[in-house]
Every structure is written in C-alpha cells, then in structure tokens.
Design an enzyme around this catalytic site. Structure first.
Site, PDB file in Angstrom:
ATOM      1  N   GLY A  41       0.843  -1.231   0.034  1.00 47.48           N
ATOM      2  CA  GLY A  41      -0.015   0.007   0.012  1.00 47.48           C
ATOM      3  C   GLY A  41       0.867   1.340  -0.243  1.00 47.48           C
ATOM      4  N   GLY A  43      -0.658   4.552  -0.075  1.00 45.48           N
ATOM      5  CA  GLY A  43      -1.261   5.681   0.255  1.00 45.48           C
ATOM      6  C   GLY A  43      -0.399   6.350   1.324  1.00 45.48           C
ATOM      7  N   ALA A  45      -0.246   6.414   4.422  1.00 41.60           N
ATOM      8  CA  ALA A  45       0.424   5.440   5.673  1.00 41.60           C
ATOM      9  C   ALA A  45       1.756   4.846   4.969  1.00 41.60           C
ATOM     10  CB  ALA A  45      -0.456   4.648   6.321  1.00 41.60           C
ATOM     11  N   SER A 285     -17.177  17.385   1.115  1.00 44.83           N
ATOM     12  CA  SER A 285     -16.022  17.501   2.261  1.00 44.83           C
ATOM     13  C   SER A 285     -16.766  18.025   3.694  1.00 44.83           C
ATOM     14  CB  SER A 285     -14.866  18.490   1.988  1.00 44.83           C
ATOM     15  OG  SER A 285     -14.269  18.730   3.237  1.00 44.83           O
ATOM     16  N   ARG A 338     -19.580  12.831  13.010  1.00 43.08           N
ATOM     17  CA  ARG A 338     -20.333  12.411  11.665  1.00 43.08           C
ATOM     18  C   ARG A 338     -21.415  11.539  12.099  1.00 43.08           C
ATOM     19  NH1 ARG A 338     -14.827  11.551   8.229  1.00 43.08           N
ATOM     20  NH2 ARG A 338     -14.682  13.781   7.669  1.00 43.08           N
TER      21      ARG A 338
END
Length: 646
Positions: A41, A43, A45, A285, A338
């Site tokens: 991966g 991304g 991180a 967003s 959220r």
C-alpha cells in the site's frame, strides 16, 4: 477469553511515548542495510512509511495495485488534517485533541495510542510544510485553520478541498527520492494475495502482477500492510472502485486478529444515490459544514411542493426551515460528529421531511455568502462546488446542495499493539487498515493525521524494536516450502474462480450483497436483521462460488478476476461484521443498535459489559470465529455520555 497484550508502556499517559523511545531497541546503520521490509500500500500511511524506512537505510519493497502511488485513495481526502498546534489561539492543546478523539470515538479507542497520535500531530505539519505542501495561509502568511465536527476549536490544516492530494504528493515525493537513492524498490500494478509465515513470523508475501497475471514471491524480514479499509464491501461508498479489504482479510485468515469489524463510519455529507446502476458515491467534504447550514422543511406540504417542482428551496421562508442540528445540538450545531449528524439526517428523512427523492437534506450556503461574500466561499470551497455542479447540474451558490449519509471509512481493522504489530510477529499494520485510534467513530480530518503519524513518526521507531532481534536472520530464499505452500493456495483459489463459469457477473453479485449489507448492517441495526444477515451472507457466499462468471484467463490482465477475488473477501468480511454487531448489545458511535437508544434517539452505551475491543480469530470459512477481548481503561479522562448539546 485470551487476554491480549497491547504492550502499552508504564508510566503517566503524557510520558509513555517518550519513555518508550528512550528504552526501545535500535538497529545500527550498517545492520539496517541487511534488513528487508515489505510495505503493501502506498497511500499516506504506506508511502510515508516507505520513505521514512528508506531514509533510515532499510531495504524497502513497496507494492501498490495502482499504476502509480499518486493514485492511492488518500488522494480523495478533501477537507483537511488535524494537528494540535493552537495557531488560532482558541484553547487547543495536545490534551484537547486527545480528549476530542476519545469522546468522538464514544470511548471505544485505546487511550495510549490516541494520546500518542495527538502528541505527534504537530510534527506532521512541520514535515509537510518542509516538503512544500501548499497549506492555506492567512493574509499575514501564517498557516490557516478551520473547524471540523466534534471539536470547538479550529485545528484543521487544509489545502482548499484537495488536502489529501497535496499530502500524498508530499509523501510520494519523499518516497520517490528513496527510489532514486536505491533504498526503496517500487512495484506498481501488483496486488498482494497472501502473506507467507516461516516459523510463525511474517517473512514475505505472494503477489499477482496485474498486467501479466504472473504470480510472484517476495521475502522480507518484516511485512507492513497499509492498504486502507473495507468500506467498498457495501458496493456503494465514497471509496475508489479499486479500494478493498483483501490484504486485511488475508492476514486475518493467516492468524492476525480482526478488531471491531462492525465499526464502520457513515459520512453525513455525500451526494445522494441517483440511479440503480451507480457504481460509487461522491463525498462533499465535511469542511463545508463550517459555512453551510443543514436544514429540511418544517412542513410536509412544503416537502410535497418541492418534490412536485411547484416551489424551489429559496421560496421556503426562514421560519419554515428546520435547522435540525442547530436545534438539537446548540453547542456544536452543524459541527457535531459524523455519526450524530448522519443519524439526525436519517431521522428527518424517515419522518417524511427528506427532500429530492426523500433521502436527502439541504446544505445551504446562502447565509454565509451574504455574510462573507461569494468570493470568500469560492476561495475556501471552489473546487468542491465545481465538483457538485458537474455531478448534479445545479449551481450550489444559488441552490442548496442536497446531501445524505453514505459509507465512508472503517474504524475497525487489524488488531495491533502499541507498536502497531499484529498478533503475527513481524506483521505490522498502519493507517485505516488497523483499528487503534478512532474507536467507534472517527472525527473528520483525523484519517490523514493517523496515516502520516503512523508512517513518519511511529513505525520507524517501533519496527526497530522488532528488527533488532532479526539482524542475524539471513535473507531467506523464496524457494522455501512455506512460500510454495502459499503460492499453491493462491493458484488453487484463482483456478477455482476461473472454473465456476456461472451466469452472474461479479458486479451483479457485489451489488446484491452491498444492498443487503447496507440494509441489515448499515446505519441502523437490530438483532433480527443481524441474525438474518449472517444467514443471508452465508447463502450469498455459496451462490457466488457456484454462479459467478469471470471472462478471460488467469495468466493475463484480467480486472474481472481481480474484482472477483475481492468480492469473495467482501462477502466473508460482511459475515464477520454482522457477527460483531450482533454480539455488541449497545449503541456507540457508528454502531447503532435500534434496541439500545435513549428516548431522544441518541446512542446508548453499555460500559459495564462492552468497554472492550472485540478481536476476532479466524477458525475457517463459514465457521464461528473466536472472540478475544482487550479491556479498555481510561486513566486521564472521565468516561461519560457524549453530549454535544451544551
């Protein structure tokens, strides 16, 4: 129940990370060159970890299924990244960021990890500014901040609505510098299909070249997975089409525990579904909630008139608008977390006040445009407004946006200890694919913070504590029986998929499963629905393996085969999500059991029985997994019912 050892350092909370670093084992520069690390991966991180480990002198192999790391899904993050720098001088601190994160996660996150995250957050901003990330600045040249849900301070650094893209370019540049230096070797268009264990330790991976179809073996003294979440299991989500939880699922099947799989985030500001054959959803967003006000009509006759086109939103008088978040949560208003905002929107729509198709609410900028001027809103959110207009064909400067909650992020993931190591020695997990930092609900702008904290400032320390004992371990040939066994397992699985030759496409089955998952394990859950889900998903798993149709061949470029392997994992993941939600007889954060709610419709936690991390052990496909519990303790914070009203 097995007692999990999180290996949290002793001592006061604010001193744990400093104490850990002072006593950890290190690898000297000459020995670093002898050690190989696999990073899956690229991304935020993964790229930041690969860049940092390469800079330290380790030999790193970095893998991504995209044609370039720049296309990792981190690029889609829009609103910003949190850090406790207190630039606005509004009362922020490391402790307040830690407190807001624990509270926002409904007291289901590990305290020590969260405090460390808050502690290193400021260094992330310094690192990114040094890389040239173009954060927004105030008139005087200082970095600007804005507010996000779940906080009463402005701590979010941003680059218009492109923060993820700009941060990823910074991490990508740092990684490519190491590629040029020879410490990082990049493998694009390559997907990890299994992990290899030698004498119980992670020693490599099996991959498939997505261009040629070739199966390949790779050795590493340690393996790091940073592959994001499993939200695409729902089919319709804000995640990229290629986002998947397969790496997480494969390491789970090899012995890594899967923690809190039912903790999935519903994001409140998504463009509503607009067709039966839509393949993904588009996020607006959370930063828009700084200046946008959320409302629905107070009168059902106005809802009816809107749906029939007899009136438009601006025809509804101010007194006839229900700004329901401001009404229900006056202290936080439109900036509640959220999960709270999502449930409130669902409640209004379920009560018959939804607009559009009935499954939408308004996000209105009229008041902010009048107060600040259109040019200010344009500077802050212009690209987001353009995106909305291109998709919906309405001008949000003149007509309120329509939004509705959608699947966005996974708080659940691979169980890791304080060092970010899984229950498999030598296997580490970073960013969204681990469980550690967000509890039952992630605060906005904290995903980018966690990804970069893990990659730049945490793993480079903690992995050395493990590798210091591996410097005498020679590089192992990939001809070892363990590599052969893992490759044979993968070939058998791919051959089995290709031989099914059923009547349904991969997308047909995935869409069917995703709708069921949303209906039964989505925003609201109950015992009857979850029991039904376990049975339905088991039946759908059998249907998939009998009736899926995959054109093409295995030893060539074959996107349908890629998707099929991932959907097979999604269905099994869905079964585990349902089981986890079923055993957690409480409501907390994004996990809302309808049986456990207050008279006002808020989540009702059960701290006496469920203040633990649920970590599941794989026992076989279709078999009951074993539940292990990590008890959660809070030394520096008072556990109480979340309150965003006062």
């Amino acid at each position: 129940m097995t007692k999990l050892n999180a290996r949290i350092p002793e001592g006061p909370l604010a001193e744990k990370w400093t104490s850990y670093k002072a006593g950890q084992k290190l690898v000297n520069p000459a020995n670093k060159r002898k050690l190989d690390i696999i990073v899956v991966g690229t991304g935020l991180a993964g790229a930041s970890a690969a860049a940092s480990l390469g800079e330290l002198g380790f030999n790193v192999k970095a893998f991504c299924y995209q044609d370039s790391p720049r296309r990792a899904h981190s690029i889609a993050a829009q609103g910003g990244i949190n850090a406790a720098k207190n630039y606005p001088n509004d009362g922020d601190s490391v402790y307040r960021l830690y407190y807001d994160t624990i509270k926002g996660g409904d007291y289901r996150a590990r305290e020590a990890n969260v405090y460390r995250l808050a502690e290193v957050s400021g260094s992330i901003i310094d690192q990114c500014v040094a890389q040239g990330v173009p954060f927004a600045r105030e008139y005087g040249g200082l970095l600007d901040n804005r507010s996000f849900g779940g906080a009463q301070v402005s701590r979010t650094f941003y680059a218009r609505g492109q923060t993820g893209q700009q941060l990823l370019l910074g991490a990508y540049s740092a990684m490519m510098r190491q590629v040029n230096a020879g410490t990082v070797k990049l493998f694009p268009r390559t997907e990890m299909l299994d992990i290899v264990l030698v004498e119980g330790k992670a020693r490599g991976i099996i991959t498939r070249n997505l261009v040629t179809g070739k199966i390949e073996r790779h050795f590493g003294h340690a393996v790091v997975i940073a592959t994001g979440g499993y939200g695409r299991a729902f089919y319709l989500s804000t995640n990229a089409m290629g986002s998947n939880g397969s790496a997480v699922w494969q390491v789970y099947k090899r012995g890594a525990l899967f923690a809190n799989p039912s903790f999935v985030q519903i994001h409140p500001t998504c463009i509503p579904v607009h067709g039966d054959y839509q393949s993904k959803l588009t996020l607006m967003s959370e930063s828009l909630r700084n200046d946008g006000r959320i409302w629905v009509p107070k009168k059902k006759e106005d809802v009816e008139a809107l749906s029939e086109g007899r009136i438009v939103p601006k025809d509804i008088a101010e007194d006839d608008r229900d700004y329901y978040l401001e009404r229900r949560y006056p202290a936080f208003g439109n900036l509640v977390p959220r999960d709270v905002a999502s449930r409130a929107a669902k409640e209004r729509c379920d009560a018959g006040f939804g607009v559009g198709s009935g499954l939408a609410v308004y996000l209105d900028f009229q008041e902010s445009i009048q107060r600040l001027g259109k040019h200010v809103i344009e500077e802050r959110y212009g690209n987001l407004f353009q995106m909305y207009e291109k998709i919906v064909d309405e001008n949000p400067y003149e007509t309120p946006m329509m939004i509705y909650p959608a699947i966005h992020y996974c708080m659940g993931g691979v169980w890791v200890d304080y060092e970010l190591m899984t229950t498999i020695p030598g296997l580490f997990s970073l960013g969204e694919c681990n469980f550690s930092d967000h509890g039952a609900n992630r605060l906005g702008a904290s995903a980018l913070m966690q990804g970069l904290a893990d990659g730049y400032f945490i793993l480079p320390y903690t992995i050395q504590n493990y590798l210091a004992s591996e410097i005498l371990t020679p590089r192992m040939p990939t001809t070892l029986p363990e590599f052969g066994e893992a490759e044979s397992h993968i070939r058998e699985r791919l051959d089995k998929l290709m031989q099914i030759k059923g009547s349904q496409s991969v997308d047909q089955i995935h869409r069917k499963f995703g709708l069921l998952l949303w209906e039964l394990v989505g925003m609201a859950r109950n015992k009857e629905g979850l029991n039904k889900a376990v049975k339905e998903f088991a039946m759908l798993r059998e249907e998939f393996w009998k009736d899926v149709r995959i054109p093409g061949g295995a030893e060539e470029m074959n996107p349908e085969l890629e998707k099929a392997a991932r959907v097979a994992d999604f269905i099994e993941t869905g079964e585990l999500m349902a089981r986890d939600a079923l055993q957690r007889e409480e409501s907390c954060g994004g996990h809302f059991r309808e049986e456990y709610q207050t008279p006002e419709g808020e989540a009702s936690r059960n701290d006496d029985d469920f203040m633990f991390v649920a970590a599941w052990e794989y026992t076989g496909t279709g078999k009951e997994p074993v539940l292990h519990k990590e008890a959660l303790h809070y030394e520096s914070i008072k556990v109480q019912t979340r309150n965003y009203k006062i």
